[in-house]
Write an enzyme that holds these catalytic residues in place. Structure first.
Site, PDB file in Angstrom:
ATOM      1  N   GLU A  39      41.229  11.152 -54.683  1.00  0.00           N
ATOM      2  CA  GLU A  39      41.910  10.255 -55.605  1.00  0.00           C
ATOM      3  C   GLU A  39      42.093  11.033 -56.907  1.00  0.00           C
ATOM      4  O   GLU A  39      41.118  11.592 -57.432  1.00  0.00           O
ATOM      5  CB  GLU A  39      41.047   9.008 -55.859  1.00  0.00           C
ATOM      6  N   ARG A 267      27.232  12.879 -47.587  1.00  0.00           N
ATOM      7  CA  ARG A 267      27.797  13.536 -48.761  1.00  0.00           C
ATOM      8  C   ARG A 267      26.813  14.568 -49.290  1.00  0.00           C
ATOM      9  O   ARG A 267      25.627  14.523 -48.979  1.00  0.00           O
ATOM     10  CB  ARG A 267      28.164  12.505 -49.819  1.00  0.00           C
ATOM     11  N   LYS A 277      32.854  11.161 -60.215  1.00  0.00           N
ATOM     12  CA  LYS A 277      33.882  11.494 -61.200  1.00  0.00           C
ATOM     13  C   LYS A 277      33.802  10.565 -62.404  1.00  0.00           C
ATOM     14  O   LYS A 277      34.090  10.970 -63.526  1.00  0.00           O
ATOM     15  CB  LYS A 277      35.272  11.409 -60.561  1.00  0.00           C
TER      16      LYS A 277
END
Ligand code: ATP
Ligand code: MG
Length: 571
Positions: A39, A267, A277
């Site tokens: 994104e 992850r 982020k």
């Protein structure tokens, strides 16, 4: 019998095992197609590097394709600055996408898929408020309750959805929801939202749209439109997989009837840093760091500026592997990867970070000679260079003690040491300043030890690096430490946040460093080993005549040693 499929590399993790089996059995027509779907709401970090290496790596190994797709369905937080930075980072890591897409390219087909769901009775426009929708959702132990709008007719739904698109309603008045099962044990299947009204300008589509698809709707259908075969994502999407499958099953997206398959992996979590982020953006906005590319950031651009190589990051990702279970990787592992790479490649140079002046009283005044220094003992082809030597030198202040503790083998009054590739040196006296601090050393050298060895077999216990004062160049050196002082910065006490766990000493700027003259023309990005100190690279802030270096990593893991010592020392 079919020939067994032989991939370029043996499967080393559960994902490659699945992909290999699928390719061999002819599932997905034997094709392998992956994608990396960031994104564009921030810069990529080292966690993304794991996903990039996996997606592009699998495609490469199995002769497949990997797309770069910007998941740009949330207009509020996204920006073209991030799009450009992400492309640069993926390329810098050494990967080329087969095709570049934006989820926003699919807004029209996605809208049509939503219409198809309405038409087949699988989606409806709900007019409950957000709060009411939450109240109807139920709990872990209780099923949800149907919205009173759930049984609207197909015609009414189509009409309302068209008017949502046309901009007739303000934000939040209606949502489009999938009609699945309000009693499902999986919350994601309790009539999830597919579209919401958002009057916001999108960085690519401008004001064309005022309804935007939800990630859970856009993602599987984007995968299907691109004929992705293996949609690799992190574990938090495991519970979303039933919805993923529901959508790609109920909509004939691919003309050939193929369906992408979602596979989840753990992850990357690293200690002593944060990786979301959103949190990294906070560090930037609150000026905790100088920007996304601050060398202390775990971003790709920060690591690049710090001096990390793409090879070291790829090597790190391959060492940590891909598994299904969450764990935390020690930052030392990332540092190990860059040390290994630079040990093999970086030219050795001499740089003095905290200079102490040495006058060699028996060396002729005005004389200069050049000594030969090996550029890289790990790489014979790197050759040697000439380094000027003269009567006045700088050595590291830490390398001298007036009152040496036991086992301090470096320079002290009366002690003899070796100057790297030059001569043996003995300290004969100290000159102090007004405050009583050592300002200068008086030393003698032994001319018979040129090159650093004594013909009479005399031994010294320490070899120091040095620069010739008349020839050295001044430089600024930035030393970095962990950005956070605790291993799990997200774990903060009541009323505190991760920002309270910042290490106040993560940056030390040294402005009086002296480096050997061969560094005069070093260009931004160039990497070196400063002998005995660590690996350093030229920062983009450097200008001709004003060198600036970043410490990438020290030679050994000083942090772990310090922590161990602290743990052992009773307080
Ligand atoms: P963040 O919370 O940092 O913004 P994200 O998952 O929202 O992360 P995306 O841009 O949506 O970021 O991620 C793009 C891809 O990278 C996704 O497939 C995601 O699963 C993967 N990814 C993100 N963070 C990690 C991580 N720490 N380890 C491995 N893969 C990751
Ligand atoms: Mg995200």
């Amino acid at each position: 019998m079919n020939e067994p499929h032989t991939p370029a590399a043996a499967p080393v993790d559960f994902i490659r095992t699945i992909v290999e089996k699928d390719a061999a059995s002819g599932k997905h027509g034997g094709r392998v197609a992956t994608r990396f779907p960031p994104e564009p709401n921030g810069y990529l970090h080292i966690g993304h590097a794991k996903s990039i290496c996996l997606n592009f790596g699998v495609a490469r190994e199995f002769g497949g394709t990997c797309n770069l797709r910007f998941d740009d369905t949330n207009p509020a937080k996204e920006d073209v600055e991030y799009v450009d930075a992400i492309k640069e980072d993926v390329e810098w890591l050494g990967f080329r996408w087969d095709a570049l897409f934006y989820a926003s390219d699919y807004f029209e087909p996605l809208y049509q898929f939503a219409v198809a769901l309405i038409t087949s009775g699988r989606a409806y426009v709900d007019s409950l408020t957000g709060d009411e929708i939450r109240q109807h959702r139920g709990t872990l132990t209780e099923p949800g309750t149907n919205s009173p709008y759930r049984d609207r007719s197909v015609e009414e739904n189509l009409d309302l959805f068209a008017r949502m698109r046309a901009g007739e309603f303000p934000d939040g008045v209606h949502v489009l929801r999938a009609k699945i099962d309000m009693a499902s044990p999986n919350f994601n299947m309790r009539d999830p939202a597919l579209y919401r009204i958002r009057h916001a300008t999108h960085h690519r589509t401008g004001d064309t749209w005022c309804i935007y698809p939800m990630y859970d709707f856009a993602h599987p259908l984007s995968d299907a439109l691109e004929r992705i075969t293996h949609s690799l994502c992190t574990l938090e999407f495991e519970d979303h997989r039933p919805l993923y499958d529901w959508l790609v099953t109920n909509l004939a997206v691919s003309p050939d009837g193929g369906r992408p398959q979602q596979i989840e992996f753990a992850r990357l979590n690293l200690n002593y840093t944060v990786m979301s982020k959103r949190k990294l953006l906070q560090l930037v906005q609150q000026n905790v760091v100088s920007g996304w590319d601050d060398p202390r950031m775990p971003t790709i651009t920060g690591l690049r500026r710090r001096g990390y190589t793409p090879e070291s990051i790829r090597d790190f990702c391959s060492r940590i592997g891909v598994a299904k279970k969450e764990n935390v990787i020690d930052m030392a592992q990332l540092e190990h990867a860059i040390r290994e790479d630079l040990n093999a490649r970086a030219r050795r140079v001499m740089a003095v970070l905290r200079p102490l002046k040495v006058v060699i009283t028996n060396y002729p005044e005005g004389q200069t000679e050049e000594v030969d220094v090996i550029n890289n003992p790990e790489d014979a082809s790197a050759g040697t260079r000439k380094v000027p030597f003269s009567r006045v030198l700088y050595i590291e202040r830490d390398d001298f003690r007036e009152d040496p503790p036991k086992k301090f083998f470096r320079l002290s009054p009366g002690k003899e040491v070796r100057l790297r590739c030059a001569y043996f040196l003995t300290c004969t006296g100290v000159v102090k300043d007004d405050r009583g601090e050592v300002a200068e050393l008086r030393c003698t050298y032994d001319p018979a030890t040129r090159g650093g060895d004594s013909p009479d077999g005399r031994r010294v216990k320490a070899t120091l690096h040095w620069v010739s004062a008349a020839h050295a160049i001044g430089a600024e050196v930035r030393l970095y430490d962990r950005l956070f002082s605790v291993d799990d910065p997200e774990k903060a006490a009541d009323g505190k946040t991760f920002l309270d766990n910042i290490n106040p000493n993560s940056l030390e700027v040294l402005t009086t460093c002296q480096v050997e003259p061969s560094l005069a023309s070093a260009a931004p990005g160039a990497r070196f080993q400063f002998e005995r100190l660590g690996y350093f690279c030229v920062d983009p802030d450097a200008k001709p005549g004003a060198l600036v270096f970043n410490r990438t990593v020290s030679l050994r893991d000083a942090w772990t040693k310090l922590e161990k010592r602290n743990a052992e020392t009773p307080r």
